[in-house]
Design an enzyme around this catalytic site. Sequence first.
Site, short mmCIF file in Angstrom:
data_model
loop_
_atom_site.label_atom_id
_atom_site.label_comp_id
_atom_site.label_asym_id
_atom_site.label_seq_id
_atom_site.Cartn_x
_atom_site.Cartn_y
_atom_site.Cartn_z
N HIS A 260 0.86 -1.21 0.04
CA HIS A 260 0.09 -0.12 -0.01
C HIS A 260 0.86 1.22 -0.06
O HIS A 260 2.17 1.29 0.60
CB HIS A 260 -0.97 0.11 1.36
CG HIS A 260 -2.08 0.85 1.12
ND1 HIS A 260 -1.91 2.21 1.39
CD2 HIS A 260 -3.27 0.45 0.67
CE1 HIS A 260 -3.60 2.73 0.98
NE2 HIS A 260 -3.88 1.79 0.66
N ASP A 316 -7.91 -5.31 -0.05
CA ASP A 316 -8.40 -6.24 -1.21
C ASP A 316 -8.16 -7.64 -1.16
O ASP A 316 -8.62 -8.43 -1.72
CB ASP A 316 -7.85 -5.81 -2.50
CG ASP A 316 -8.36 -4.62 -3.06
OD1 ASP A 316 -9.64 -4.59 -3.06
OD2 ASP A 316 -7.68 -3.78 -3.75
N1 ACO Z 1 4.08 -7.63 -4.34
C1 ACO Z 1 5.46 -7.88 -4.31
N2 ACO Z 1 6.29 -6.71 -4.08
C2 ACO Z 1 5.60 -5.64 -3.76
C3 ACO Z 1 4.28 -5.45 -3.55
C4 ACO Z 1 3.44 -6.64 -3.91
N3 ACO Z 1 2.06 -6.81 -4.03
N4 ACO Z 1 3.91 -4.22 -3.32
C5 ACO Z 1 5.03 -3.60 -3.02
N5 ACO Z 1 6.10 -4.38 -3.46
C6 ACO Z 1 7.43 -4.16 -3.22
C7 ACO Z 1 7.78 -3.41 -4.75
O1 ACO Z 1 8.40 -4.21 -5.52
C8 ACO Z 1 8.91 -2.50 -4.22
O2 ACO Z 1 10.16 -2.90 -4.13
P1 ACO Z 1 11.49 -2.21 -4.97
O3 ACO Z 1 11.58 -1.06 -4.23
O4 ACO Z 1 12.51 -3.05 -4.79
O5 ACO Z 1 10.89 -2.04 -6.42
C9 ACO Z 1 8.53 -1.75 -2.84
O6 ACO Z 1 7.55 -2.90 -2.37
C10 ACO Z 1 7.57 -0.55 -3.02
O7 ACO Z 1 6.36 -0.83 -3.80
P2 ACO Z 1 6.10 0.46 -4.72
O8 ACO Z 1 5.63 -0.19 -5.97
O9 ACO Z 1 7.14 1.37 -5.18
O10 ACO Z 1 4.83 1.04 -3.77
P3 ACO Z 1 3.80 1.90 -4.38
O11 ACO Z 1 3.38 2.79 -3.03
O12 ACO Z 1 4.18 2.60 -5.41
O13 ACO Z 1 2.50 0.91 -4.73
C11 ACO Z 1 0.77 -0.75 -4.63
C12 ACO Z 1 1.65 0.65 -3.82
C13 ACO Z 1 0.64 -0.02 -6.06
C14 ACO Z 1 -0.58 -0.67 -3.86
C15 ACO Z 1 1.83 -1.92 -4.75
O14 ACO Z 1 1.87 -2.34 -3.49
C16 ACO Z 1 1.21 -2.88 -5.26
O15 ACO Z 1 1.37 -3.08 -6.75
N6 ACO Z 1 0.34 -3.77 -4.80
C17 ACO Z 1 -0.28 -5.09 -5.41
C18 ACO Z 1 -1.63 -4.29 -6.17
C19 ACO Z 1 -2.67 -4.18 -5.01
O16 ACO Z 1 -2.82 -4.87 -4.10
N7 ACO Z 1 -3.23 -2.95 -5.13
C20 ACO Z 1 -4.31 -2.76 -4.13
C21 ACO Z 1 -4.01 -1.54 -3.00
S1 ACO Z 1 -5.22 -1.16 -2.17
C22 ACO Z 1 -6.31 -0.48 -2.80
O17 ACO Z 1 -6.06 0.39 -3.85
C23 ACO Z 1 -7.70 -0.31 -2.59
#
Ligand code: ACO
Length: 380
Positions: A260, A316
């Site tokens: 998140h 989710d």
């Molecule tokens: N699976 C694996 N690794 C993850 C995940 C995940 N679900 N989420 C974050 N990470 C890791 C990333 O790989 C990243 O690592 P890095 O720095 O080595 O590249 C680090 O954690 C930070 O992640 P970011 O994508 O930079 O964080 P951001 O704040 O931009 O993204 C997001 C947040 C889009 C929700 C992300 O966690 C994600 O893609 N989650 C999966 C999709 C999801 O569940 N979305 C629903 C969110 S809740 C909602 O909107 C209602």
Amino acid sequence: MDETIYRGLNGVNVDTSQICFIDGDKGELIYRGYDIRELTEASYEEVVHLLWNGDLPTRAELEALRAEAQEDVVLPDGVVDLLRCMPAGAGPMHALRTAVSALAAFDPNPDGVDHENVRRIGTALLARMPVLVGTLQRLREGKEPVVPNPDLSIAGNFLYTLTGEEPSEAATKVMDVALVLHAEHGSNASTFVARSTASTLTDVYSAITAGIASLKGPLHGGANTGVMNALEEIGSVENVERYVLDTLAKPNGRIMGFGHRVYKVRDPRANILEHVAERLARESGESKWFEMSLEMERVMDREMAKKGREVKPNVDFFSASVYRMLGFPADMYTPIFAVARISGWMAHLFEQYADNRLVRPRLVYEGPRGKTFAPVDQRA
Ligand code: ACO
């Protein structure tokens, strides 16, 4: 000229708001001063009143909101016809987005952005979104739409228009909790998009259509469908570890339902939904989805710890197994999210229209400069 870049607008405050406070380090979510954990005791209608008016309703205010919503619950025939025209394989979020946009054409005053008109449209959308989603699902199943029952709550009517059967009290309570938990979440992607759209002083239908379009994405509301698709693909608890490891090994591999932008700890909504999922699993005897979810979290915790990172379940994650146990197909989970989020989107549109400033950030240009124009036949 300031060229600082905040990619993804991370950490940028664009305005003030009275609606929602999130402490991502402590895992706290507060709607207008009330902790989300306490609000699971309330009905969705009570929470709508809270979000729209600033406090929980008295009995009389609650009845007034219910009566107001009932006035507009029936869909225009033209919108039902439009849903009937959708090809059988149309994605439900595409259909919902199109139907909400089409509602504007049946509204005598779609464009007025004075508070009274925005409120009127918001109340109509609150009433109609569940019916739209219910109708959509019935048509996909080759069944005739069900006329909403004015004696039922929004959660009850939602289940009724989906299934055609009067829902049990227990199922209605689960749906109420799901709607309350998904109602509002500050400046999340779809709410920001809805507010930004409204900031041009375009109409509510356009802003909500844009919000739905944003919610659909797998990084936002679309993740609940992604979680269920993953659980179905994995198939059993024994296969979870392999799936997680294989997914994380891919470039930019993501496990849906984890991570998140704001929460650095477990999303408080995931904690509540975990309990609901656990109870439903126990009561229904269908524990597979819940057990696979727990295993997925265990493996994710271990793998993320190796990278010195905490990537925890978000709203989710457990909502997927909850909706599965309520009997909904996976691709309906995001439309259900939209049914809940209409209240939050509208609360933010009230704020935006009341004190508007056009949302217009900038991009730092990194493209070429100083090129010389040549007529088309002289270009290499
Ligand atoms: N699976 C694996 N690794 C993850 C995940 C995940 N679900 N989420 C974050 N990470 C890791 C990333 O790989 C990243 O690592 P890095 O720095 O080595 O590249 C680090 O954690 C930070 O992640 P970011 O994508 O930079 O964080 P951001 O704040 O931009 O993204 C997001 C947040 C889009 C929700 C992300 O966690 C994600 O893609 N989650 C999966 C999709 C999801 O569940 N979305 C629903 C969110 S809740 C909602 O909107 C209602």
